[in-house]
Enzyme design. Structure first.
Site, PDB file in Angstrom:
ATOM      1  N   GLY A   1       0.858  -1.433  -0.146  1.00  0.00           N
ATOM      2  CA  GLY A   1       0.007  -0.068  -0.248  1.00  0.00           C
ATOM      3  C   GLY A   1       0.771   1.101   0.110  1.00  0.00           C
ATOM      4  O   GLY A   1       0.475   2.550   0.424  1.00  0.00           O
TER       5      GLY A   1
ATOM      6  N   GLY B   1       1.793   3.078  -2.696  1.00  0.00           N
ATOM      7  CA  GLY B   1       1.366   3.757  -3.737  1.00  0.00           C
ATOM      8  C   GLY B   1       2.084   3.457  -5.030  1.00  0.00           C
ATOM      9  O   GLY B   1       2.561   4.349  -5.592  1.00  0.00           O
ATOM     10  N   SER B   2       2.375   2.128  -5.365  1.00  0.00           N
ATOM     11  CA  SER B   2       3.034   2.044  -6.453  1.00  0.00           C
ATOM     12  C   SER B   2       2.497   2.378  -7.861  1.00  0.00           C
ATOM     13  O   SER B   2       3.079   2.694  -8.689  1.00  0.00           O
ATOM     14  CB  SER B   2       3.356   0.256  -6.580  1.00  0.00           C
ATOM     15  OG  SER B   2       2.192  -0.356  -6.502  1.00  0.00           O
ATOM     16  N   SER B   3       1.043   2.388  -7.753  1.00  0.00           N
ATOM     17  CA  SER B   3       0.338   2.904  -9.240  1.00  0.00           C
ATOM     18  C   SER B   3       0.595   4.390  -9.262  1.00  0.00           C
ATOM     19  O   SER B   3       0.822   4.755 -10.411  1.00  0.00           O
ATOM     20  CB  SER B   3      -1.123   2.567  -8.916  1.00  0.00           C
ATOM     21  OG  SER B   3      -1.389   1.243  -8.545  1.00  0.00           O
TER      22      SER B   3
ATOM     23  N   ALA C   1       3.029   6.190  -7.939  1.00  0.00           N
ATOM     24  CA  ALA C   1       4.463   6.323  -8.218  1.00  0.00           C
ATOM     25  C   ALA C   1       4.676   6.176  -9.823  1.00  0.00           C
ATOM     26  O   ALA C   1       5.438   7.015 -10.460  1.00  0.00           O
ATOM     27  CB  ALA C   1       5.534   5.652  -7.390  1.00  0.00           C
TER      28      ALA C   1
ATOM     29  N   ASP D   1      -1.315  10.589  -2.697  1.00  0.00           N
ATOM     30  CA  ASP D   1      -0.172   9.855  -3.304  1.00  0.00           C
ATOM     31  C   ASP D   1       0.833  10.207  -4.236  1.00  0.00           C
ATOM     32  O   ASP D   1       1.895  10.258  -4.374  1.00  0.00           O
ATOM     33  CB  ASP D   1      -0.592   8.322  -3.331  1.00  0.00           C
ATOM     34  CG  ASP D   1      -2.069   8.291  -4.393  1.00  0.00           C
ATOM     35  OD1 ASP D   1      -2.530   9.376  -4.546  1.00  0.00           O
ATOM     36  OD2 ASP D   1      -2.541   7.366  -4.251  1.00  0.00           O
TER      37      ASP D   1
END
Ligand code: MEV
Length: 323
Positions: free
Chosen positions: A108, A110-112, A114, A155
């Site tokens: 969680g 925030g890879s999306s 980023a 994010d």
């Protein structure tokens, strides 16, 4: 330029979850585990994507087809980021994109968002397009909303600006908080949570109890404002106490879990100044604000109740072009 690598940090929400979706402030810090995205020019107007971390390999789409029909889950953010960029800044060449994450998409962090930020920043650099951070935020936030329909954009801001930010919904306010340290212990529950499902669950509760929930959002916002002042003066025990208040209100919203609560209470009992869930709830991570003297005991206590302590730097640099 033919090829470029861009990186952006993950994030941890310190305070303000859920209320920030509804025009209140939050505080977020950028974490030292990063997403890396490499972009290479292709002769034809085509997107090629390799994102092994999210099980996408050999993915190809012509620019004309971007955003049309079924898109694999792991490709959505990148594909719509490219689409949104080229709608504003038309591209003659295509692009091959390869993503690599230093952190698991399960945490969680925030890879999306980023990777969305990296793709848009990378396309701008690759094509010599001038893009201010504000424009980058606008395109990346639009992409996040296109994919998941909901979200405050905190994010995206953390990935772009880095550091620790006081943030209000949709980037109405993005204010860096000058900190030279942030003594956090981070514990992962081992449970993957879905942000949109949790936002929807809270919205359902708000539909049944509109005034009560709105009052909670307002109190969360007030707690964030008080914590903002406490962090600026390094008043850690006060900041910790305010985190505990915030956790109580997140319990009221119904987004904490038995596992999160066990880890949070273990951390507090071991001497943390304060502890709460971080993110949408339902799993993912908790955070504990802890003095150097209690850090080890807090980490052990979290591990004892089944959490996984993640060693991660906070307050790190935002999006950057890699050498
Ligand atoms: C999720 O990490 C935090 C939420 O406030 C959603 C958002 O701000 O986009 C629940």
């Amino acid at each position: 330029m033919e090829k470029i690598t861009v990186s952006a940090p993950g994030k941890l929400m310190l305070l303000g979850e859920h209320a920030v979706v509804y025009d209140r402030p939050c505080i977020v810090t950028a974490v030292g585990q990063r997403m890396f995205v490499t972009l290479e020019s292709l002769p034809d107007p085509l997107l090629e994507l390799e994102a092994a971390d999210v099980k996408v390999t050999g993915y190809k789409r012509s620019f004309a087809e971007l955003g049309v029909g079924e898109i694999p889950r792991g490709a959505k953010f990148v594909e719509l980021a490219v689409k949104n960029f080229i709608e504003k800044h038309p591209l003659k060449n295509g692009v091959r994109i390869t993503t690599r994450s230093e952190f698991s998409s399960l945490f969680g962090f925030g890879s999306s968002s980023a990777s969305t930020v990296c793709v848009i920043k990378g396309l701008a650099e690759l094509t010599g397009t001038k893009l201010s951070n504000k424009e980058l935020f606008g395109l990346a936030y639009k992409t996040v909303l296109d994919v998941q329909g909901k979200g405050s954009g905190f994010d995206v801001a953390a990935a772009i600006y880095g550091g620790t930010l006081y943030f209000v919904t949709g980037g109405k306010v993005i204010e860096p908080i000058a900190l030279d340290e942030l003594p956090l212990v981070v514990g992962y529950t081992g449970v993957k949570a879905d942000t949109v499902t949790l936002i929807n669950a809270v919205a359902e509760k708000a539909a049944r109890h509109p005034e009560l929930i709105d009052g909670i959002y307002t109190q969360i916002g007030n707690t964030v404002d008080a914590a903002h002042a406490a962090l600026k003066t390094k008043s850690w025990p006060l900041a910790g106490e305010l985190m505990n208040f915030d956790q109580g209100m997140l319990e009221d919203l119904g987004v904490s879990t038995g596992k999160l609560s066990a880890m949070i209470h273990a951390a507090r009992d071991a001497g943390a100044w304060g502890a709460k869930l971080s993110g949408a709830g339902g799993g993912d991570c908790m955070i504990a604000l802890s003095s150097p003297g209690t850090k080890e005991a807090v980490s052990e206590a979290i591990t004892k109740v089944g959490g996984q302590v993640i060693d991660v730097a906070t307050n790190v640099e935002g999006v950057r072009i890699e050498p």
